[in-house]
Motif scaffolding. Structure first.
Motif, PDB file in Angstrom:
ATOM      1  N   SER A 104       0.802  -1.226   0.000  1.00 34.30           N
ATOM      2  CA  SER A 104       0.000   0.000   0.000  1.00 34.30           C
ATOM      3  C   SER A 104       0.831   1.270   0.000  1.00 34.30           C
ATOM      4  O   SER A 104       0.292   2.357  -0.107  1.00 34.30           O
ATOM      5  CB  SER A 104      -0.923   0.013   1.216  1.00 34.30           C
ATOM      6  OG  SER A 104      -0.146  -0.047   2.411  1.00 34.30           O
ATOM      7  N   ARG A 105       2.156   1.158   0.119  1.00 42.37           N
ATOM      8  CA  ARG A 105       2.995   2.355   0.120  1.00 42.37           C
ATOM      9  C   ARG A 105       2.804   3.174  -1.159  1.00 42.37           C
ATOM     10  O   ARG A 105       2.804   4.400  -1.125  1.00 42.37           O
ATOM     11  CB  ARG A 105       4.459   1.957   0.245  1.00 42.37           C
ATOM     12  CG  ARG A 105       5.416   3.133   0.301  1.00 42.37           C
ATOM     13  CD  ARG A 105       6.845   2.675   0.217  1.00 42.37           C
ATOM     14  NE  ARG A 105       7.116   1.621   1.176  1.00 42.37           N
ATOM     15  CZ  ARG A 105       8.279   0.949   1.189  1.00 42.37           C
ATOM     16  NH1 ARG A 105       9.215   1.218   0.322  1.00 42.37           N
ATOM     17  NH2 ARG A 105       8.478   0.011   2.091  1.00 42.37           N
TER      18      ARG A 105
ATOM     19  N   GLU B  87      -6.502   1.229  27.016  1.00 43.65           N
ATOM     20  CA  GLU B  87      -6.515   2.403  26.133  1.00 43.65           C
ATOM     21  C   GLU B  87      -5.912   2.027  24.786  1.00 43.65           C
ATOM     22  O   GLU B  87      -4.747   2.329  24.488  1.00 43.65           O
ATOM     23  CB  GLU B  87      -5.729   3.549  26.778  1.00 43.65           C
ATOM     24  CG  GLU B  87      -5.872   4.879  26.060  1.00 43.65           C
ATOM     25  CD  GLU B  87      -7.277   5.444  26.109  1.00 43.65           C
ATOM     26  OE1 GLU B  87      -7.654   6.146  25.157  1.00 43.65           O
ATOM     27  OE2 GLU B  87      -7.992   5.182  27.094  1.00 43.65           O
ATOM     28  N   VAL B  88      -6.704   1.338  23.948  1.00 41.07           N
ATOM     29  CA  VAL B  88      -6.252   0.926  22.620  1.00 41.07           C
ATOM     30  C   VAL B  88      -7.277   1.381  21.595  1.00 41.07           C
ATOM     31  O   VAL B  88      -8.423   1.699  21.932  1.00 41.07           O
ATOM     32  CB  VAL B  88      -6.057  -0.606  22.523  1.00 41.07           C
ATOM     33  CG1 VAL B  88      -4.925  -1.063  23.426  1.00 41.07           C
ATOM     34  CG2 VAL B  88      -7.347  -1.344  22.838  1.00 41.07           C
ATOM     35  N   HIS B  89      -6.857   1.401  20.341  1.00 39.22           N
ATOM     36  CA  HIS B  89      -7.730   1.754  19.223  1.00 39.22           C
ATOM     37  C   HIS B  89      -7.869   0.539  18.312  1.00 39.22           C
ATOM     38  O   HIS B  89      -6.880  -0.136  18.015  1.00 39.22           O
ATOM     39  CB  HIS B  89      -7.149   2.924  18.427  1.00 39.22           C
ATOM     40  CG  HIS B  89      -6.942   4.161  19.236  1.00 39.22           C
ATOM     41  ND1 HIS B  89      -7.977   4.985  19.638  1.00 39.22           N
ATOM     42  CD2 HIS B  89      -5.813   4.719  19.731  1.00 39.22           C
ATOM     43  CE1 HIS B  89      -7.502   5.995  20.338  1.00 39.22           C
ATOM     44  NE2 HIS B  89      -6.184   5.862  20.402  1.00 39.22           N
ATOM     45  N   LEU B  90      -9.082   0.276  17.881  1.00 37.66           N
ATOM     46  CA  LEU B  90      -9.318  -0.808  16.930  1.00 37.66           C
ATOM     47  C   LEU B  90      -8.985  -0.281  15.534  1.00 37.66           C
ATOM     48  O   LEU B  90      -9.720   0.530  14.976  1.00 37.66           O
ATOM     49  CB  LEU B  90     -10.767  -1.283  17.007  1.00 37.66           C
ATOM     50  CG  LEU B  90     -11.144  -2.448  16.098  1.00 37.66           C
ATOM     51  CD1 LEU B  90     -10.337  -3.695  16.434  1.00 37.66           C
ATOM     52  CD2 LEU B  90     -12.638  -2.738  16.203  1.00 37.66           C
ATOM     53  N   ALA B  91      -7.863  -0.731  14.972  1.00 38.55           N
ATOM     54  CA  ALA B  91      -7.378  -0.194  13.699  1.00 38.55           C
ATOM     55  C   ALA B  91      -8.148  -0.764  12.515  1.00 38.55           C
ATOM     56  O   ALA B  91      -8.459  -0.047  11.565  1.00 38.55           O
ATOM     57  CB  ALA B  91      -5.892  -0.479  13.542  1.00 38.55           C
ATOM     58  N   ALA B  92      -8.423  -2.066  12.547  1.00 42.18           N
ATOM     59  CA  ALA B  92      -9.080  -2.719  11.415  1.00 42.18           C
ATOM     60  C   ALA B  92      -9.280  -4.183  11.767  1.00 42.18           C
ATOM     61  O   ALA B  92      -8.912  -4.635  12.858  1.00 42.18           O
ATOM     62  CB  ALA B  92      -8.233  -2.590  10.149  1.00 42.18           C
ATOM     63  N   TYR B  93      -9.856  -4.931  10.842  1.00 43.36           N
ATOM     64  CA  TYR B  93      -9.899  -6.386  11.010  1.00 43.36           C
ATOM     65  C   TYR B  93      -9.599  -7.018   9.663  1.00 43.36           C
ATOM     66  O   TYR B  93      -9.728  -6.396   8.611  1.00 43.36           O
ATOM     67  CB  TYR B  93     -11.240  -6.861  11.589  1.00 43.36           C
ATOM     68  CG  TYR B  93     -12.380  -6.905  10.598  1.00 43.36           C
ATOM     69  CD1 TYR B  93     -12.711  -8.085   9.926  1.00 43.36           C
ATOM     70  CD2 TYR B  93     -13.154  -5.775  10.343  1.00 43.36           C
ATOM     71  CE1 TYR B  93     -13.755  -8.128   9.018  1.00 43.36           C
ATOM     72  CE2 TYR B  93     -14.201  -5.808   9.445  1.00 43.36           C
ATOM     73  CZ  TYR B  93     -14.496  -6.990   8.786  1.00 43.36           C
ATOM     74  OH  TYR B  93     -15.530  -7.038   7.881  1.00 43.36           O
TER      75      TYR B  93
ATOM     76  N   LEU C 245      -0.145  -3.050   6.558  1.00 48.15           N
ATOM     77  CA  LEU C 245      -1.216  -3.452   7.462  1.00 48.15           C
ATOM     78  C   LEU C 245      -2.529  -2.776   7.082  1.00 48.15           C
ATOM     79  O   LEU C 245      -2.539  -1.609   6.694  1.00 48.15           O
ATOM     80  CB  LEU C 245      -0.854  -3.084   8.900  1.00 48.15           C
ATOM     81  CG  LEU C 245       0.258  -3.910   9.540  1.00 48.15           C
ATOM     82  CD1 LEU C 245       0.655  -3.301  10.875  1.00 48.15           C
ATOM     83  CD2 LEU C 245      -0.179  -5.353   9.734  1.00 48.15           C
ATOM     84  N   PRO C 246      -3.640  -3.486   7.203  1.00 43.89           N
ATOM     85  CA  PRO C 246      -4.930  -2.850   6.922  1.00 43.89           C
ATOM     86  C   PRO C 246      -5.243  -1.808   7.988  1.00 43.89           C
ATOM     87  O   PRO C 246      -4.988  -2.008   9.169  1.00 43.89           O
ATOM     88  CB  PRO C 246      -5.923  -4.021   6.975  1.00 43.89           C
ATOM     89  CG  PRO C 246      -5.259  -5.036   7.859  1.00 43.89           C
ATOM     90  CD  PRO C 246      -3.779  -4.897   7.599  1.00 43.89           C
ATOM     91  N   VAL C 247      -5.797  -0.670   7.565  1.00 44.78           N
ATOM     92  CA  VAL C 247      -6.187   0.397   8.475  1.00 44.78           C
ATOM     93  C   VAL C 247      -7.567   0.891   8.069  1.00 44.78           C
ATOM     94  O   VAL C 247      -7.805   1.160   6.886  1.00 44.78           O
ATOM     95  CB  VAL C 247      -5.187   1.576   8.440  1.00 44.78           C
ATOM     96  CG1 VAL C 247      -5.615   2.658   9.420  1.00 44.78           C
ATOM     97  CG2 VAL C 247      -3.782   1.100   8.775  1.00 44.78           C
TER      98      VAL C 247
END
Length: 245
Positions: free
Chosen positions: A104-105, A145-151, A204-206
């Motif tokens: 994806s870069r 304290e985390v963020h759900l980035a993707a699945y 990584l998927p975001v």
């Protein structure tokens, strides 16, 4: 192209190789790719998913570096118990790129996009079954304290929730998610990466909510326009008559 440049290019092609490791888990392939990148001077081409849970990490570099990277990746995949197959292809023809994943870069460079979650630790928790993954994600978000980035889904019922945050928070969240996944359905595997490298980060998927457009920097500019002096032009019609007499 000069003879010297052509010779250098041919030498580079002779020294280059592709390395591939296939596993049956998404967290396992991310952990394997991370170890490959950190063990040798190789470039991460990307990963390929072909269904039934099969994922392949692909790296490129000099033959010796690729062999070292693949060896380190195999050891990591075997620790997961998920290794399927490996391959090192010395001196691949350039046209082989047609079947390789493009990371994806390239699209990020083209669109000027970046993720607000970059440079944070990564936690990946894989379940068999979507309800277990959703329940695990909910438990992770409520426990630290985390963020759900993707699945990510890779077939065979395998789903992976990806969270980002500090190393300590990600570790707490993954543990809570694992217990919740076991309660609802089937926990499969997990991976925590404290310091992801840029090459891995960019594949990584975001989720789109974490993607931002790069904004141009606005600098204060002072532009002074020189005032033009007004001057009275001569009467051209009068001058023309005087010239005739």
């Amino acid at each position: 192209m000069t003879t010297a440049r052509r010779a250098r290019k041919d030498l580079d092609l002779r020294e280059m190789a592709l390395g591939m490791i296939s596993v049956s888990s998404f967290p396992a392939i991310i952990g394997t790719a991370d170890m490959m990148l950190k063990s040798a001077a190789v470039t991460f081409v990307g990963y390929e998913k072909i269904g039934s849970g099969h994922c392949t990490a692909i790296v490129r570099g000099r033959i010796t570096d690729v062999r070292l990277a693949v060896q380190a990746g195999v050891e990591t995949a075997e620790q997961f118990g998920q290794l399927i197959s490996t391959s090192v292809i010395p001196r691949p023809f350039p046209n082989l790129d047609a079947v390789l994943p493009i990371n994806s870069r390239l699209s990020q460079y083209a669109n000027g996009e970046y993720s607000r979650l970059n440079n944070q630790a990564i936690g990946l928790l894989e379940t068999r079954g979507f309800p277990a993954m959703v329940g695990a994600a909910d438990a992770m978000l409520k426990s630290a304290e985390v963020h759900l980035a993707a699945y990510e889904t890779i077939g065979a019922g395998l789903c992976t929730a990806i969270v980002r945050g500090s190393v300590a928070d990600v570790a707490v969240a993954i543990e809570a998610g694992m217990y919740e996944a076991e309660r609802i359905g089937e926990f499969h595997t997990l991976m925590i990466i404290p310091r992801p490298l840029d090459d891995l980060e960019e594949t990584l998927p975001v989720a789109s909510c974490w993607i931002e457009q790069a904004k141009p920097v606005m600098l204060p500019l002072t532009i002074r326009e020189k005032e033009r002096e007004l001057m009275q032009l001569p009467d051209l019609e009068k001058l023309s008559k005087e010239d005739r007499t």
